[in-house]
Design an enzyme around this catalytic site. Sequence first.
Site, PDB file in Angstrom:
ATOM      1  N   GLY A   1      41.170  51.917  40.868  1.00 38.50           N
ATOM      2  CA  GLY A   1      42.459  52.561  40.623  1.00 38.50           C
ATOM      3  C   GLY A   1      42.621  53.864  41.444  1.00 38.50           C
TER       4      GLY A   1
ATOM      5  NE  ARG B   1      45.792  30.829  43.565  1.00 34.31           N
ATOM      6  CZ  ARG B   1      45.176  29.768  44.019  1.00 34.31           C
ATOM      7  NH1 ARG B   1      45.687  28.592  43.657  1.00 34.31           N
ATOM      8  NH2 ARG B   1      43.866  29.679  44.706  1.00 34.31           N
TER       9      ARG B   1
ATOM     10  CE1 TYR C   1      38.453  38.832  37.328  1.00 36.83           C
ATOM     11  CE2 TYR C   1      39.729  36.644  37.548  1.00 36.83           C
ATOM     12  CZ  TYR C   1      39.774  37.948  37.136  1.00 36.83           C
ATOM     13  OH  TYR C   1      41.127  38.359  36.793  1.00 36.83           O
TER      14      TYR C   1
ATOM     15  CB  SER D   1      42.396  35.328  35.224  1.00 34.20           C
ATOM     16  OG  SER D   1      42.960  34.717  36.454  1.00 34.20           O
TER      17      SER D   1
ATOM     18  CG  ASN E   1      35.052  52.897  36.947  1.00 30.54           C
ATOM     19  OD1 ASN E   1      36.189  52.432  37.397  1.00 30.54           O
ATOM     20  ND2 ASN E   1      33.833  52.435  36.919  1.00 30.54           N
TER      21      ASN E   1
END
Length: 324
Positions: free
Chosen positions: A44, A220, A149, A124, A40
Amino acid sequence: MSWYASIIVKILVTGGAGFIGSHVADGYLAAGHDVAIADNLLSGSADNVPADARLHLVDVAAPEFDLVMERERPDVVNHHAAQMSVTVSARDPGLDARINCVGLLNVLQSCVKHGVGRFVMISSGGAIYGDVHQRPTSEDVAPQPLSPYAIHKLTGERYLAFYRREYGLSSITLRYGNVYGPRQDPHGEAGVVAIFVGKLLRGEPPTIFAYSDQPTGMSRDYVYVEDAVRANLRAVESDAVGAFNIAGGAPVRTGELFRAVQAACGTDLTAAAGPARPGDLKENWLDVSRAERVLGWRPEVSLADGIARTVAYFRGPARRTIPA
Ligand SMILES: NC(=O)c1ccc[n+]([C@@H]2O[C@H](COP(=O)([O-])OP(=O)(O)OC[C@H]3O[C@@H](n4cnc5c(N)ncnc54)[C@H](O)[C@@H]3O)[C@@H](O)[C@H]2O)c1
């Protein structure tokens, strides 16, 4: 190996106009598959969509998504569409749940209805484990999600197990570390490599968010987007089920990352310091040995090479995601 390994299949990539999904669409097309995209354009861009893929402008949480499935009749659905910022999810958990849970369920219901043979879900590894002590963290460690999330991604994984048991939907989950590379949004709230590169190339000092007891920043586990694409190819070539960490397999502190980006950009601009944001993990380092053992996948692009390619992309003429 599944039968998908040897023939052309129809693959619907949700979120295929986004950063990672568009590279995955490129990868499936290069392997000879037929690709459609459902997106949608929340975050993006139609510019990211490969010319050989059919783009359907649709919300994965809307009833109209089923009409796209009816038209496309894909063999495989690869689900990249998501609200992907931890910070946004902490600010608006309802929005995150609508896209990342209700949207996923809408897609799964449609997969069952149209007899989809294989489902690839993106989760994730950078978020769901929380600040666990076992590092590198394997898929067997019980996740302790710290943000909406992460809670919703983990809930999505559990729904996949339900759909596998109840309807026999074959599925695999790829738990990405921090993916980076060309087309990542340099103005987003996530995607630190693109943010650092974008700012340094514009001559602006980036901010390193850190907890006060971690002077060189959080750690990370970075993975270059082409490595993530190869994992998505393996995911449809294999019958493997369950969750797989897909990451570089090494912890990198934000300060160290900043110096690498600074060197690749050829600048001595320094970074400002800012406080950690809600939901930020202190440490993340993923064990990727299950993906190597079962899928025959391992990361191939070093951090230095990946950063150099990312900087070259943002410097080059094809920089579609960095406004002048
Ligand atoms: N970037 C990372 O480091 C990372 C790490 C772990 C997991 N992931 C996951 O990878 C996937 C892709 O992330 P990305 O970094 O490419 O982000 P992105 O924002 O570039 O891509 C997400 C895409 O989903 C689309 N989308 C969002 N909501 C939608 C909806 N309701 N209906 C249809 N399309 C919708 C967006 O328009 C966008 O094209 C996400 O599932 C994200 O959670 C990303």
